[in-house]
Enzyme design. Sequence first.
Site, PDB file in Angstrom:
ATOM      1  N   HIS A 248      -3.865  -4.970  -0.462  1.00  0.00           N
ATOM      2  CA  HIS A 248      -3.429  -5.531   0.818  1.00  0.00           C
ATOM      3  C   HIS A 248      -3.454  -7.051   0.750  1.00  0.00           C
ATOM      4  O   HIS A 248      -4.500  -7.645   0.981  1.00  0.00           O
ATOM      5  CB  HIS A 248      -4.352  -5.041   1.939  1.00  0.00           C
ATOM      6  CG  HIS A 248      -4.180  -3.588   2.255  1.00  0.00           C
ATOM      7  ND1 HIS A 248      -3.283  -3.144   3.200  1.00  0.00           N
ATOM      8  CD2 HIS A 248      -4.746  -2.482   1.730  1.00  0.00           C
ATOM      9  CE1 HIS A 248      -3.320  -1.817   3.251  1.00  0.00           C
ATOM     10  NE2 HIS A 248      -4.195  -1.394   2.366  1.00  0.00           N
TER      11      HIS A 248
ATOM     12  N   CYS B 199       0.838  -1.197   0.000  1.00  0.00           N
ATOM     13  CA  CYS B 199       0.000   0.000   0.000  1.00  0.00           C
ATOM     14  C   CYS B 199       0.880   1.257   0.000  1.00  0.00           C
ATOM     15  O   CYS B 199       1.608   1.489  -0.950  1.00  0.00           O
ATOM     16  CB  CYS B 199      -0.991  -0.032   1.162  1.00  0.00           C
ATOM     17  SG  CYS B 199      -2.284   1.211   1.033  1.00  0.00           S
TER      18      CYS B 199
ATOM     19  N   GLU C 171      -2.426  -8.999   2.889  1.00  0.00           N
ATOM     20  CA  GLU C 171      -2.744  -9.515   4.235  1.00  0.00           C
ATOM     21  C   GLU C 171      -4.244  -9.539   4.516  1.00  0.00           C
ATOM     22  O   GLU C 171      -4.688 -10.106   5.496  1.00  0.00           O
ATOM     23  CB  GLU C 171      -1.993  -8.705   5.304  1.00  0.00           C
ATOM     24  CG  GLU C 171      -2.534  -7.312   5.599  1.00  0.00           C
ATOM     25  CD  GLU C 171      -2.072  -6.229   4.608  1.00  0.00           C
ATOM     26  OE1 GLU C 171      -1.633  -6.565   3.501  1.00  0.00           O
ATOM     27  OE2 GLU C 171      -2.203  -5.042   4.973  1.00  0.00           O
TER      28      GLU C 171
END
Lengths: 195, 251
Positions: A177, A77, A179
């Site tokens: 993202h 990001c 994650e």
Amino acid sequence: MIAIVNYGVGNIRSVVNALNRAGVTEPVLTAEPELLAKADKVVLPGVGDASCAMAALRDCGLAEFIPTLTQPVLGICVGLQLMCRRSEEGDVKCMGIFDTDVVRFQPAEGLKIPHMGWNSISDLKTGLFKGLKEGSYVYYVHSYYPQLCGDTIAATRHGVAFSGALARGNFYGTQFHPEKSGEVGTLIIKNFLEL
Amino acid sequence: MVAKRIIPCLDVKDGRTVKGINFVSLRDVGDAVELGRRYSDEGADELVYLDISATFEGRRTFCSLVEKIALAINIPFTVGGGISSVDDAARLLDAGADKISVNTAAIKNPQLISDIASKYGSQFVVIAIDARQVDGRWMATTHGGKFPTDKELFSWAHEAQERGAGELLFTSMDHDGTKAGYPLATYRELNRLLSIPVIASGGAGSIQDIADVLGEGCADAALAASIFHLGEIRIPDLKRELKKLNIPVRI
């Protein structure tokens, strides 16, 4: 040893949790150049304002250092944005690893800003996307985007086509993202750990 | 193109999910982490956990639950319920929540939205509004619809956006629980008025209702609780049907 650059910006916990899920039990959180240099892999997270994040990186003395790393580095990001030439957010000069600029989405009819939610990635290149299908969905939250360039390894469209991910040499970055991108994201993180 | 999101909402009391839940294969239907993971595996795009504990002890339990959710779940999740200060929000952020939703406390103190958004970013703040029609005007309510307020839906939603809310979760208390569908024109108007994403909640009884609010109603996401928990609509079936109707979804 996997290191996460801890320069006082952003919610590092979600990156730590994702590494834990990928089998990395104790990633090292550090802003020490010596420690970062010794790591097998380095993750550069970041959320919030790019110019503030860049200032924080400079304050830690890392803006000149990170581009000298030779092991695989993954920016996520705003972490990726700091690896570009410059960002329109606060009109800030960044590290210049990727050959592109970060600009703001222009308001348009029916276009929500920030670009938030699941969007697809295509024209996938490099081992970062090994085993992934074209058009896989990943999770985005951002108002500024890296423009397409020769380093683009994944493209996404939100009004305009932009770089969903970039790579040059040992440096990688995702605007999305991983994650928070479900099984697709977990696979991308595992791929990074195997680079 | 951004996919339209499907969001199951889980009520949590004293650290455990409540409401009738119809997943036969779950070992422990009260386990909020396991239930969340199950929805994630089924294709939910996000999760919302709503803390309905009324006690201090219950709230503390919720915070430690959020840590467990953040470790186990690899999709974004929002937490809400009883958040009335920047400190409350900070605790949940530190525990690993991706977003928090504020409702009653923001009506009492709109500055709360500005304070949380300026500290942690708009992407972290969801403004939840429960409203019902009074003499033809949509008026916000507090405490899950119990108490009327003098805040009109459209102006309040716009103010919340200007103060930094990153998403709107709008529930019509006139439709919630009826299974008769959503007030589509109201969602369209919210979408026209706002630049932030709009999440529809309350009223879905069928897949067609959800398709309507995401299509004709222009909502960016649909949130539901009991229709998912009771197994009346299964997320894989829902997404398959939405795709057939040309609504962009992540499958």
